[in-house]
Write a protein that holds these residues in place. Structure first.
Motif, PDB file in Angstrom:
ATOM      1  N   HIS A   1      28.820  -0.248  21.341  1.00  0.00           N
ATOM      2  CA  HIS A   1      28.908   0.879  20.417  1.00  0.00           C
ATOM      3  C   HIS A   1      29.801   0.496  19.231  1.00  0.00           C
ATOM      4  N   ASP A   2      29.885   1.403  18.262  1.00  0.00           N
ATOM      5  CA  ASP A   2      30.741   1.151  17.094  1.00  0.00           C
ATOM      6  C   ASP A   2      32.221   1.324  17.428  1.00  0.00           C
ATOM      7  N   TYR A   3      32.499   2.181  18.417  1.00  0.00           N
ATOM      8  CA  TYR A   3      33.883   2.506  18.761  1.00  0.00           C
ATOM      9  C   TYR A   3      34.063   2.443  20.278  1.00  0.00           C
ATOM     10  N   PRO A   4      35.322   2.347  20.722  1.00  0.00           N
ATOM     11  CA  PRO A   4      35.569   2.305  22.175  1.00  0.00           C
ATOM     12  C   PRO A   4      35.015   3.546  22.884  1.00  0.00           C
ATOM     13  N   VAL A   5      34.590   3.332  24.148  1.00  0.00           N
ATOM     14  CA  VAL A   5      34.129   4.441  24.993  1.00  0.00           C
ATOM     15  C   VAL A   5      35.374   5.118  25.563  1.00  0.00           C
ATOM     16  N   THR A   6      35.604   6.362  25.155  1.00  0.00           N
ATOM     17  CA  THR A   6      36.851   7.048  25.528  1.00  0.00           C
ATOM     18  C   THR A   6      36.685   8.011  26.698  1.00  0.00           C
ATOM     19  N   SER A   7      35.444   8.378  27.025  1.00  0.00           N
ATOM     20  CA  SER A   7      35.246   9.284  28.159  1.00  0.00           C
ATOM     21  C   SER A   7      33.846   9.106  28.724  1.00  0.00           C
ATOM     22  N   LEU A   8      33.690   9.405  30.002  1.00  0.00           N
ATOM     23  CA  LEU A   8      32.376   9.438  30.635  1.00  0.00           C
ATOM     24  C   LEU A   8      32.470  10.276  31.896  1.00  0.00           C
ATOM     25  N   SER A   9      31.341  10.840  32.289  1.00  0.00           N
ATOM     26  CA  SER A   9      31.348  11.727  33.455  1.00  0.00           C
ATOM     27  C   SER A   9      29.950  11.852  34.044  1.00  0.00           C
ATOM     28  N   TRP A  10      29.874  11.767  35.386  1.00  0.00           N
ATOM     29  CA  TRP A  10      28.615  11.982  36.105  1.00  0.00           C
ATOM     30  C   TRP A  10      28.314  13.479  36.186  1.00  0.00           C
ATOM     31  N   ALA A  11      27.042  13.850  36.043  1.00  0.00           N
ATOM     32  CA  ALA A  11      26.619  15.203  36.398  1.00  0.00           C
ATOM     33  C   ALA A  11      26.722  15.338  37.924  1.00  0.00           C
ATOM     34  N   PRO A  12      26.976  16.548  38.445  1.00  0.00           N
ATOM     35  CA  PRO A  12      27.194  16.694  39.885  1.00  0.00           C
ATOM     36  C   PRO A  12      26.072  16.146  40.769  1.00  0.00           C
ATOM     37  N   ASP A  13      24.794  16.277  40.326  1.00  0.00           N
ATOM     38  CA  ASP A  13      23.691  15.803  41.175  1.00  0.00           C
ATOM     39  C   ASP A  13      23.437  14.298  41.047  1.00  0.00           C
ATOM     40  N   GLY A  14      24.173  13.617  40.159  1.00  0.00           N
ATOM     41  CA  GLY A  14      24.049  12.158  40.053  1.00  0.00           C
ATOM     42  C   GLY A  14      22.803  11.665  39.351  1.00  0.00           C
ATOM     43  N   GLU A  15      22.033  12.564  38.731  1.00  0.00           N
ATOM     44  CA  GLU A  15      20.807  12.135  38.048  1.00  0.00           C
ATOM     45  C   GLU A  15      21.079  11.658  36.622  1.00  0.00           C
ATOM     46  N   VAL A  16      22.082  12.247  35.958  1.00  0.00           N
ATOM     47  CA  VAL A  16      22.419  11.858  34.580  1.00  0.00           C
ATOM     48  C   VAL A  16      23.931  11.738  34.442  1.00  0.00           C
ATOM     49  N   PHE A  17      24.376  11.117  33.340  1.00  0.00           N
ATOM     50  CA  PHE A  17      25.800  11.092  33.017  1.00  0.00           C
ATOM     51  C   PHE A  17      25.969  11.191  31.500  1.00  0.00           C
ATOM     52  N   ALA A  18      27.171  11.557  31.085  1.00  0.00           N
ATOM     53  CA  ALA A  18      27.473  11.694  29.657  1.00  0.00           C
ATOM     54  C   ALA A  18      28.538  10.670  29.276  1.00  0.00           C
ATOM     55  N   VAL A  19      28.449  10.176  28.041  1.00  0.00           N
ATOM     56  CA  VAL A  19      29.402   9.183  27.516  1.00  0.00           C
ATOM     57  C   VAL A  19      29.934   9.696  26.185  1.00  0.00           C
ATOM     58  N   GLY A  20      31.265   9.633  26.023  1.00  0.00           N
ATOM     59  CA  GLY A  20      31.874  10.088  24.771  1.00  0.00           C
ATOM     60  C   GLY A  20      32.586   8.954  24.056  1.00  0.00           C
ATOM     61  N   SER A  21      32.482   8.972  22.711  1.00  0.00           N
ATOM     62  CA  SER A  21      33.153   7.978  21.878  1.00  0.00           C
ATOM     63  C   SER A  21      33.516   8.685  20.565  1.00  0.00           C
ATOM     64  N   PHE A  22      33.894   7.922  19.552  1.00  0.00           N
ATOM     65  CA  PHE A  22      34.273   8.533  18.266  1.00  0.00           C
ATOM     66  C   PHE A  22      33.041   9.149  17.601  1.00  0.00           C
ATOM     67  N   ASN A  23      33.069  10.473  17.377  1.00  0.00           N
ATOM     68  CA  ASN A  23      31.946  11.205  16.781  1.00  0.00           C
ATOM     69  C   ASN A  23      30.616  10.929  17.504  1.00  0.00           C
ATOM     70  N   THR A  24      30.694  10.717  18.801  1.00  0.00           N
ATOM     71  CA  THR A  24      29.494  10.329  19.548  1.00  0.00           C
ATOM     72  C   THR A  24      29.497  11.001  20.916  1.00  0.00           C
TER      73      THR A  24
END
Length: 778
Positions: free
Chosen positions: A232-255
């Motif tokens: 990515h353009d910037y460091p990955v600062t956060s991430l989290s699994w959805a409770p059912d484990g089918e998807v996850f979210a990733v957070g970065s700068f303005n992303t």
């Protein structure tokens, strides 16, 4: 699938000159708490869009992490669900009530406490600090142990699915440390920069990591890399699994990115929020909140999920709205719901939708059947032709499509919150569940009563099982289950085995995913990057040497990395490729027709179909089906068509048998069922035949045991044994055989005795047939 994001126009947390750290946590599916370096704890209500100040913290508390005490575990509701842990930069963690009152502050670390996490049942709290220490505390805040101590800060920590292991960061390394002191620690280099965030999902047992090398990665629980993102353009600062484990979210700068569990990206949002420092999913997995560097809290809900079945495509367009499209005539229907849609499933001509409070069952699109749900947080829906299964936080429930509760299976140590589509399977008469406490064990239940099948003894495999699937057609007595174990071998076995040990037969290797056809017992799977279709997998129980001839293998060059089978409906197999794209592969309709003819005993139609198709694999399937149904004439023609002359001769040998019982027992022998064949001979009173079977298979001791027990043909066994030893120039050394040997054996006398036995059997068979014909005339 994508995220629909929303932001309040004004920041609710006061910005400092420096970029602040902010953290979030859900209390219910519609209520969120957030805190930040402005010392405020805010409550956000998504139903009313209102934000209220809960408390202003003391000036010395600068929060770093927030985690709510778990509300439900397995089927139990926790009483202490009204508190959360708040970690701060002063080296303390604070047990805080829902009203914002600090119940207890504990000196935990030197320097900032960077992370605090409750385990899944709320019996322990783990904290990680800037001082490099990881400590475990009781739920009342008493120190239990210091699990690890290192020279670099621990930026993130996560519990393993069973709360018996800890995952934490150490610079560029990831470490999995079991709580048992003697257990082996797993450590590996995971990133090229400092790792900032990790998460470990309890349902799929997969690990997420992200860091300053601007990448996120997916790992299994042994530290094997499953997916690595592009930089990515910037460091990955956060991430989290959805409770059912089918998807996850990733957070970065303005992303903000939404990804599938295999790593590919569904959607990318570019909100103007600064870095997303913390991400949290609501308990139902439909909403996501992010704590942002500019003081905002960003909210997102998952929309544009798709479900397909035959000519219908259904899309979740809004939180409470679905669009149904018939691709044959482009007719469009809109389905409106009172509450937010949490889970949906489309199969066998029915759409099942679970909202936060109700379940809707559609057969046509105008009049749904609606009933209320107890828990509301449905995590899984499975469908069979006659009923469907709902899994929520409290348990498993089988409902008819008329909305009637059929059964609710229960078993010791049940944790409904960690079940997924790979560990549960449903058919019209059976429910199969992989046991989480021992992954070699598969629990089998009657779908109509919820009780354990047979004597209650589960099915036990020799290796840990990764995925299970019940076939969908045929009678319950013939129900089969396919399973993939950790060696990626595919096995097939019967579900109802009437007290005897089940025969578990291997039918494939290097299999990564599988699915049964919805209308015939045909199995497809990804085998070593190729699509393999087992036209008649049950042939392994009748004539296992035919199995390779009943396969259809499709070249894998059209597939990219690691495709997964999604479903197999009619003649169409749907596959998801490693990059997220869908690929469809068609299968000939003839095998399904052949299954239909076999079930209805239309053997002449089956022969005509094979003659028309001129396909060797179809002839092989027909041979296996005919032998399983003891249809010798059809089997003989099918075996002749594929050049299996020894089997044609064996069928003629079966016809020459003096009695029906003898023919049946030899058919069991043909299928490799030696003990069953012997039992059939003994039950029919054909002692000599039972002895001869063991002689032919060189089971000498069993042959002698039967002869002595029934006081007949002892000399026959001894004669054949002597002949066998003479062939190899050996002398008898077995004491049991020496005990019964009586000088020179008379072969003429033995042959005469055998001939007499066979003539007696013919005579008895003839008398039986005469009696039955007289009875039928009467």
């Amino acid at each position: 699938m994508r995220l629909k994001t929303s932001l309040l126009k004004e920041s609710k947390h006061i910005l400092f000159v420096v970029m602040e750290h902010i953290c979030v946590g859900w209390t219910t599916a519609d209520e969120l708490y957030s805190c930040s370096e402005d010392h405020q704890i805010l409550k956000w209500n998504l139903l009313t869009s209102e934000t209220s100040l809960i408390v202003k913290l003391p000036e010395e508390i600068y929060p770093t992490d927030l985690h709510w005490f778990p509300k439900t575990v397995g089927v139990k509701k926790q009483a202490q669900a009204e508190i959360f842990v708040l970690t701060s930069t002063d080296g303390k963690f604070h047990l805080t009530s829902k009203m914002g009152r600090i119940e207890k502050s504990v000196e935990a670390h030197k320097g900032a406490v960077l992370a605090g996490r409750w385990n899944y049942d709320g019996t322990a709290l783990i904290t990680a600090g800037e001082d490099g220490q990881i400590k475990i505390w009781s739920k009342s805040g008493m120190l239990r142990s210091t699990l690890a101590s290192q020279g670099s800060p621990v930026y993130s920590v996560a519990w393993g699915p069973d709360s018996d292991r800890i995952l934490y960061t150490s610079g560029r390394q990831l470490i999995i440390k079991p709580l048992q002191p003697s257990a082996k620690i797993i450590q590996w280099k995971a990133h090229d920069g400092v790792i900032l965030k990790v998460d470990w999902n309890s349902v799929n047992d997969l690990i997420l990591s992200g860091g300053e090398d601007c990448k996120y990665k997916v790992w299994d629980s042994f530290g094997h890399l499953l997916h690595c993102s592009l930089s990515h353009d910037y460091p990955v600062t956060s991430l989290s699994w959805a409770p059912d484990g089918e998807v996850f979210a990733v957070g970065s700068f303005n992303t903000l990115r939404l990804c599938d569990k295999t790593g590919w990206s569904y959607a990318l949002e570019k909100p103007n929020t600064g870095s997303v420092f913390s991400l949290a999913w609501s308990a139902d997995g439909t909403q996501l909140a992010g704590a942002c560097g500019n003081g905002h809290v960003i909210f997102a809900h998952v929309v544009e999920q798709h479900w397909e079945w035959k000519n219908f495509v259904i899309t979740l367009t809004k939180r409470r709205t679905m669009q149904v499209r018939n691709v044959l005539n482009d007719a469009v229907d809109l389905l409106e719901f009172r509450d937010r849609v949490i889970k949906a499933s489309l199969a066998h001509g029915h759409l099942v939708v679970a909202t936060s409070l109700q379940c809707y069952v559609y057969k046509n699109w105008n009049t749904p059947l609606i009933f209320d749900l107890k828990e509301g947080t449905v995590s899984l829906i499975l469908q069979a032709e006659k009923h469907f299964l709902l899994v929520d936080g409290a348990g498993l429930y089988t409902f008819s499509y008329e909305g009637r509760l059929i059964s609710s299976p229960k078993f010791p140590g049940m944790r409904a919150d960690i079940l997924n589509a790979q560990s549960v399977s449903l058919s019209n008469d059976t429910i199969a569940i992989r046991d989480k406490s021992d992954e070699k064990v598969i629990l089998l239940f009657d779908a109509l009563t919820g009780k354990a099948l047979g004597d209650g003894k589960p099915l036990t495999h020799k290796q840990e099982v990764l995925e299970i699937a019940l076939d969908q057609c045929g009678p319950s007595t013939d129900r089969k289950i396919a399973l993939i174990d950790k060696n990626r071998d595919l096995y097939l076995t019967t579900v109802r085995h009437l007290g005897r040990e089940p025969k578990i037969c291997k039918i494939g290797s290097m299999v990564h995913s599988m699915a049964w056809n919805d209308a015939a017992n045909i199995l497809c799977g990804i085998q070593d990057n190729q699509l393999t279709v087992w036209y008649y997998p049950s042939v392994v129980f009748t004539d296992k040497e035919l199995l390779p001839k009943t396969l259809c293998i499709k070249d894998g060059s059209e597939f990219r990395r690691a495709p997964q089978v999604l479903n197999y409906i009619g003649t169409k197999v749907t596959l998801r490729q490693g990059d997220g794209s869908l690929v469809y592969s068609s299968v000939l309709p003839f095998p399904a027709l052949l299954h239909e003819y076999s079930i209805s005993a239309r053997w002449e139609d089956a022969l005509r179909l094979c003659c028309y198709a001129k396909d060797q694999s179809l002839w092989a399937c027909l041979a296996g089906m005919a032998m399983a149904n003891r249809e010798l004439t059809t089997a003989e023609m099918a075996y002749a068509a594929i050049g299996e002359l020894p089997r044609v001769q064996y069928i003629n040998f079966l016809r020459e048998q003096p009695s029906k019982e003898s023919s049946l027992a030899h058919m069991l022998l043909f299928s490799g069922q030696v003990q069953e064949a012997e039992a059939a001979f003994l039950q029919a009173g054909l002692i000599y035949q039972a002895i001869q079977v063991n002689i032919d298979l060189y089971n000498w001791e069993r042959a002698l045991e039967l002869a002595v027990k029934h006081k007949t043909h002892v000399d026959t066994v001894l004669a054949y044994r002597e002949k066998f030893l003479q062939k190899f120039g050996r002398k008898e050394t077995n004491k049991r055989f020496l005990q019964y040997s009586e000088g020179v054996l008379d072969w003429e006398k033995i042959q005469a005795k055998i001939e007499m036995e066979l003539s007696k059997e013919r005579e008895r068979a003839a008398n039986t047939s005469v009696r039955s014909s007289v009875a039928s005339r009467r």
